[in-house]
Design a protein around this motif. Structure first.
Motif, PDB file in Angstrom:
ATOM      1  N   ASP A  82       0.828  -1.214   0.000  1.00 13.72           N
ATOM      2  CA  ASP A  82       0.000   0.000   0.000  1.00 13.72           C
ATOM      3  C   ASP A  82       0.866   1.270   0.000  1.00 13.72           C
ATOM      4  OD1 ASP A  82      -2.636  -0.890  -0.225  1.00 13.72           O
ATOM      5  OD2 ASP A  82      -2.742  -1.403   1.898  1.00 13.72           O
ATOM      6  N   ARG A 156      -5.169   7.460  -6.522  1.00 16.92           N
ATOM      7  CA  ARG A 156      -5.963   6.742  -7.528  1.00 16.92           C
ATOM      8  C   ARG A 156      -6.694   7.713  -8.455  1.00 16.92           C
ATOM      9  NH1 ARG A 156      -9.143   2.581  -3.376  1.00 16.92           N
ATOM     10  NH2 ARG A 156      -7.274   1.613  -2.494  1.00 16.92           N
ATOM     11  N   ASP A 203      -2.258  -0.692  -5.788  1.00 12.96           N
ATOM     12  CA  ASP A 203      -1.716  -2.051  -5.797  1.00 12.96           C
ATOM     13  C   ASP A 203      -2.862  -3.038  -5.953  1.00 12.96           C
ATOM     14  OD1 ASP A 203      -2.568  -1.447  -3.114  1.00 12.96           O
ATOM     15  OD2 ASP A 203      -1.559  -3.277  -2.460  1.00 12.96           O
TER      16      ASP A 203
END
Ligand SMILES: [Mg+2]
Length: 315
Positions: A82, A156, A203
Motif C-alpha cells: 500500500d 488513484r 496495488d
C-alpha cells in the motif's frame, strides 16, 4: 508494546524484551519499543503516508498451512504494498497481535521473525505495538508509517482519458502460494514516479478488474482493457486447469497479486514498455483510460468488464 498476561505462558516483559533486542536502532527513531509511546522523525518537509491492514486467520491465511514465519511476512508485505501504491518510502511500523489463548510463546516469536526479516529488507523500524490473548483465532494488525519519496504521493484519482494502463507483473493464481510471499513494489514505484508522469496508481489486492475499477471511479473516467495484453502468471494457468475457468479470468479477477496498476501518457508508456528500466519487474501495457464505460476487448468483440474480484463480506 503492552502485553496482556491472561493465559500467556511467557512473562510479558520477556516477550517485549525479546522483540526489542531483535529490533535494531534505526534512523529517525528517538524512542522505540519499551516506553508508553514511540517518538519518531520523518525527513523534513516530507508528507506522512499512513496505512493499516489486519490479517485474520481463516480469512487471509490458514496458519497450519502457511506457518507463522510466512504469516508474519505477509502482514508486513501487504502494508508495504500500500505504501508502494502511493510511491512512498516506508519508515516505521506498529504491530498488534491477538493470539489464541492456547498459543505458545514461539508462535508470537516466529510471526515477529518473519515480519522483521521483511521489515529490515525494506528499512522499516518496528517501533511498538500491542499483544493480547483471546478465545478467537490469530489476528495480526500492522500499521505502517511512511513518507513521500522524491515526488508527491500518487493517488488513484489522477487518471485521464487517453492515458495508458500498465501493470508491473504477471497476474492470477496467487492462491497457489504467491499470496503468502508478495514482493512489494516499493523500488519500482519510486522509480516510476520519479522518472515518468504517473497519473494514478493502486496495488492489486482484490484483482485487476476490481482495483482498476477503483482507479476509474476515483478518476471519474472509464477504461478499455485489452484481454490479450494481460500478462498471465503460470499459476493462473495451473489454477485454471482445476477450476474450468480461462487463465485470463484468473488474471483479471484473482486477488493478492500485490503488483501495481498505474496510468500515464501513452508516449511515456510506450517508452517504458520498450526500455523496461526496472530490474526484475516486467511492465506490461494492458489498455487505455477512456472518458466513460468499463470495457474488455476480446478477440471476438468488446464486452462490459465487470469489476468482479475479491469482496470482503460483512454480515
Ligand atoms: Mg491498496
Amino acid at each position: 508494546m503492552r502485553l496482556c498476561k491472561i493465559g500467556w505462558s511467557m512473562h510479558e516483559f520477556g516477550l517485549i524484551e525479546w522483540i526489542r533486542q531483535r529490533t535494531p536502532a534505526a534512523a529517525g527513531v528517538d524512542i522505540g519499543i519499551g516506553d508508553d509511546a514511540a517518538v519518531c522523525r520523518l525527513t523534513a518537509g516530507r508528507p506522512l503516508i499512513a496505512t493499516t491492514d489486519m490479517l485474520l486467520e481463516g480469512s487471509c491465511f490458514i496458519l497450519a498451512e502457511a506457518g507463522p514465519l510466512r504469516v508474519g511476512r505477509k502482514a508486513m508485505a501487504v502494508n508495504l504494498s500500500d505504501i508502494a501504491a502511493m510511491a512512498g518510502a516506508p519508515r516505521f511500523a506498529l504491530v498488534s497481535l491477538a493470539l489464541p489463548r492456547d498459543a505458545t510463546a514461539s508462535l508470537a516469536q516466529d510471526i515477529m521473525v518473519g515480519m522483521q526479516a521483511l521489515a529490515s529488507e525494506y528499512a522499516v523500524a518496528i517501533i511498538g505495538g500491542d499483544t493480547n490473548t483471546w478465545a478467537g483465532p490469530l489476528a495480526i494488525s500492522v500499521t505502517l508509517l511512511g513518507e513521500g519519496h522524491h515526488t508527491a504521493p500518487i493517488t488513484r484519482a489522477g487518471a485521464k482519458p487517453g492515458d495508458a494502463i500498465c501493470v508491473t507483473g504477471a497476474l492470477g493464481g496467487s492462491i497457489l502460494g504467491r499470496h503468502l510471499e508478495p514482493c512489494p513494489r516499493i523500488a519500482a514505484a519510486q522509480y516510476l514516479a520519479s522518472n515518468y508522469a504517473i497519473t494514478a496508481m493502486i496495488d492489486i489486492s482484490d484483482g485487476l478488474a476490481k482495483d482498476l475499477h477503483r482507479i476509474i471511479a476515483a478518476s471519474q473516467c472509464g477504461a478499455l482493457v485489452d484481454e490479450q495484453a494481460i500478462p498471465i502468471h503460470a499459476d493462473a494457468v495451473r489454477l485454471a486447469a482445476q477450476t474450468n475457468k480461462r487463465p485470463v479470468d484468473h488474471a483479471l479477477n484473482d486477488g493478492e497479486d500485490f503488483e501495481l496498476i498505474f496510468t500515464l501518457p501513452p508516449a511515456e508508456a510506450a517508452d517504458l514498455c520498450a526500455r523496461q528500466p526496472v530490474p526484475g519487474v516486467h511492465i506490461h501495457c494492458v489498455g487505455a483510460i477512456t472518458p466513460s464505460d468499463y470495457l474488455l476487448k476480446r478477440p471476438t468483440g468488446t464486452v462490459a468488464l465487470e469489476p468482479g474480484g475479491y469482496e470482503h463480506r460483512f454480515r
